[in-house]
Design a protein around this motif. Sequence first.
Motif, PDB file in Angstrom:
ATOM      1  N   LEU A  81       0.835  -1.206   0.000  1.00 14.33           N
ATOM      2  CA  LEU A  81       0.000   0.000   0.000  1.00 14.33           C
ATOM      3  C   LEU A  81       0.875   1.264   0.000  1.00 14.33           C
ATOM      4  O   LEU A  81       0.646   2.195  -0.780  1.00 14.33           O
ATOM      5  N   ASN A  82       1.884   1.281   0.856  1.00  7.94           N
ATOM      6  CA  ASN A  82       2.777   2.442   0.919  1.00  7.94           C
ATOM      7  C   ASN A  82       3.521   2.636  -0.399  1.00  7.94           C
ATOM      8  O   ASN A  82       3.717   3.764  -0.856  1.00  7.94           O
ATOM      9  N   ALA A  83       3.929   1.521  -1.025  1.00  7.29           N
ATOM     10  CA  ALA A  83       4.668   1.609  -2.287  1.00  7.29           C
ATOM     11  C   ALA A  83       3.775   2.132  -3.412  1.00  7.29           C
ATOM     12  O   ALA A  83       4.205   2.934  -4.240  1.00  7.29           O
ATOM     13  N   GLU A  84       2.510   1.672  -3.431  1.00  3.35           N
ATOM     14  CA  GLU A  84       1.576   2.155  -4.456  1.00  3.35           C
ATOM     15  C   GLU A  84       1.374   3.654  -4.323  1.00  3.35           C
ATOM     16  O   GLU A  84       1.324   4.377  -5.312  1.00  3.35           O
ATOM     17  N   GLN A 127      -6.765   4.876  -0.755  1.00  2.00           N
ATOM     18  CA  GLN A 127      -5.507   5.607  -0.932  1.00  2.00           C
ATOM     19  C   GLN A 127      -5.493   6.241  -2.309  1.00  2.00           C
ATOM     20  O   GLN A 127      -5.483   5.541  -3.314  1.00  2.00           O
ATOM     21  N   VAL A 128      -5.530   7.561  -2.354  1.00  2.00           N
ATOM     22  CA  VAL A 128      -5.313   8.243  -3.626  1.00  2.00           C
ATOM     23  C   VAL A 128      -3.964   8.943  -3.516  1.00  2.00           C
ATOM     24  O   VAL A 128      -3.491   9.204  -2.413  1.00  2.00           O
ATOM     25  N   VAL A 166      -6.618  -4.082  -2.928  1.00  2.00           N
ATOM     26  CA  VAL A 166      -7.037  -4.099  -4.323  1.00  2.00           C
ATOM     27  C   VAL A 166      -6.326  -2.948  -5.045  1.00  2.00           C
ATOM     28  O   VAL A 166      -6.534  -1.777  -4.721  1.00  2.00           O
ATOM     29  N   LEU A 167      -5.480  -3.299  -6.002  1.00  2.00           N
ATOM     30  CA  LEU A 167      -4.754  -2.277  -6.757  1.00  2.00           C
ATOM     31  C   LEU A 167      -5.679  -1.672  -7.810  1.00  2.00           C
ATOM     32  O   LEU A 167      -6.706  -2.259  -8.170  1.00  2.00           O
ATOM     33  N   ALA A 168      -5.296  -0.504  -8.309  1.00  2.00           N
ATOM     34  CA  ALA A 168      -6.170   0.239  -9.223  1.00  2.00           C
ATOM     35  C   ALA A 168      -6.618  -0.619 -10.406  1.00  2.00           C
ATOM     36  O   ALA A 168      -7.788  -0.600 -10.791  1.00  2.00           O
ATOM     37  N   ASP A 169      -5.700  -1.424 -10.956  1.00  2.00           N
ATOM     38  CA  ASP A 169      -6.060  -2.197 -12.158  1.00  2.00           C
ATOM     39  C   ASP A 169      -6.778  -3.506 -11.836  1.00  2.00           C
ATOM     40  O   ASP A 169      -7.122  -4.273 -12.732  1.00  2.00           O
ATOM     41  N   ALA A 228      -3.478   4.747  -7.216  1.00  2.00           N
ATOM     42  CA  ALA A 228      -4.536   4.586  -6.230  1.00  2.00           C
ATOM     43  C   ALA A 228      -4.698   3.109  -5.865  1.00  2.00           C
ATOM     44  O   ALA A 228      -4.389   2.230  -6.673  1.00  2.00           O
ATOM     45  N   CYS A 229      -5.150   2.824  -4.639  1.00  3.92           N
ATOM     46  CA  CYS A 229      -5.491   1.451  -4.249  1.00  3.92           C
ATOM     47  C   CYS A 229      -6.440   1.512  -3.061  1.00  3.92           C
ATOM     48  O   CYS A 229      -6.606   2.551  -2.434  1.00  3.92           O
TER      49      CYS A 229
END
Lengths: 241, 111
Positions: free
Chosen positions: A9-12, A71-72, A33-36, A18-19
């Motif tokens: 999460l921190n890396a994204e 997280q945006v 859940v990652l953006a894609d 976003a995630c």
Amino acid sequence: MRLDLLKTLNAERAARRACVLVTNTATAAQRLVLADQIASDPLADELETALRLGKSTTVEKDGASYFLTVQVPPVRLVCIGAVHISQALAPLARATGFDMIIIDPRTAFATPERFPDVRVIAEWPDVALPPLGIDRYTAMAFLTHDPKIDDPALIAALKADCFYIGALGSRKTHAKRVERMQAEGFSDEQIARIRAPIGIDIGSVSPAEIAVSVLGEIIMALRKKPLRDDKITGVKAGVAA
Amino acid sequence: MAAAELAVDDDILVKAAQWREAGRGVAIATVTETWGSAPRPVGSHLVIDEEGHFLGSVSGGCVEGAVVTDALDVIADGKARTLEFGVADETAWQVGLSCGGRIKVFVERLD
């Protein structure tokens, strides 16, 4: 929470992607859940909505309660012009949590001495901007009122749909700017997104006071309703109104 | 360091990972619901370590003490729990959610 989830999460976020972290509040089961991956998630609709609003929230689905940690990307402020106003703006931007970057090809202006603790890029915008990947989570302030420096970056800002675009200069200066952007093929609606003269009208005189009015306008574009309902179209509506 | 310790929520989660990687027991508290006038929005974090050090906030300083106390239990037993604070609640009066709002806080251990 598992440490590997938190690190991802921190890396994204650091990569400006976003995630959403989904937590079952009864069982504490979690997934990131990652953006894609959102479209294929069982909570796709709920995730889409939460991401669009940019707000963490609780949702109910099939008798279970889930907390969505949204997280945006952190909001950035890119200033074109290493000028006196930018010097005043830098500490204010830091205090309010904006990640500020200053671009000015004039090496006499863009010096570390004038801008301690701020990232200053002494390049023309067409060189400096592409690696930054400006996006809808970026605010851009145009502070040189020199078309040679401002215009290439202004074109990039309009194309990138930055949530805030403000430009320094008198109404007369701005009228000429509008003509140049029309010649570049931008629609009236797109050009209307440029806030000029820059800043909320609080009668600012000194560079520091102008910096306050600029930052106030940026915060308004970011936070004020109807932006809470839809950050991006809200800004457009706000400017057009 | 002062600026980093002031910490927006983003920095707080980075710090949580760093604390855990340094071998400290860590809990993350998250505001999951609010009613009425609540000082911190849903999604706000408070990160607590096993010695009671904390960063961030879930209220305007009203209930952090109580959350830290519960977080130490969560770090010890690993069981996530949801805490609720409000003016109708005797505990809330004691710890002082004086704004009159109600908040729900989810506390989990970082494993």
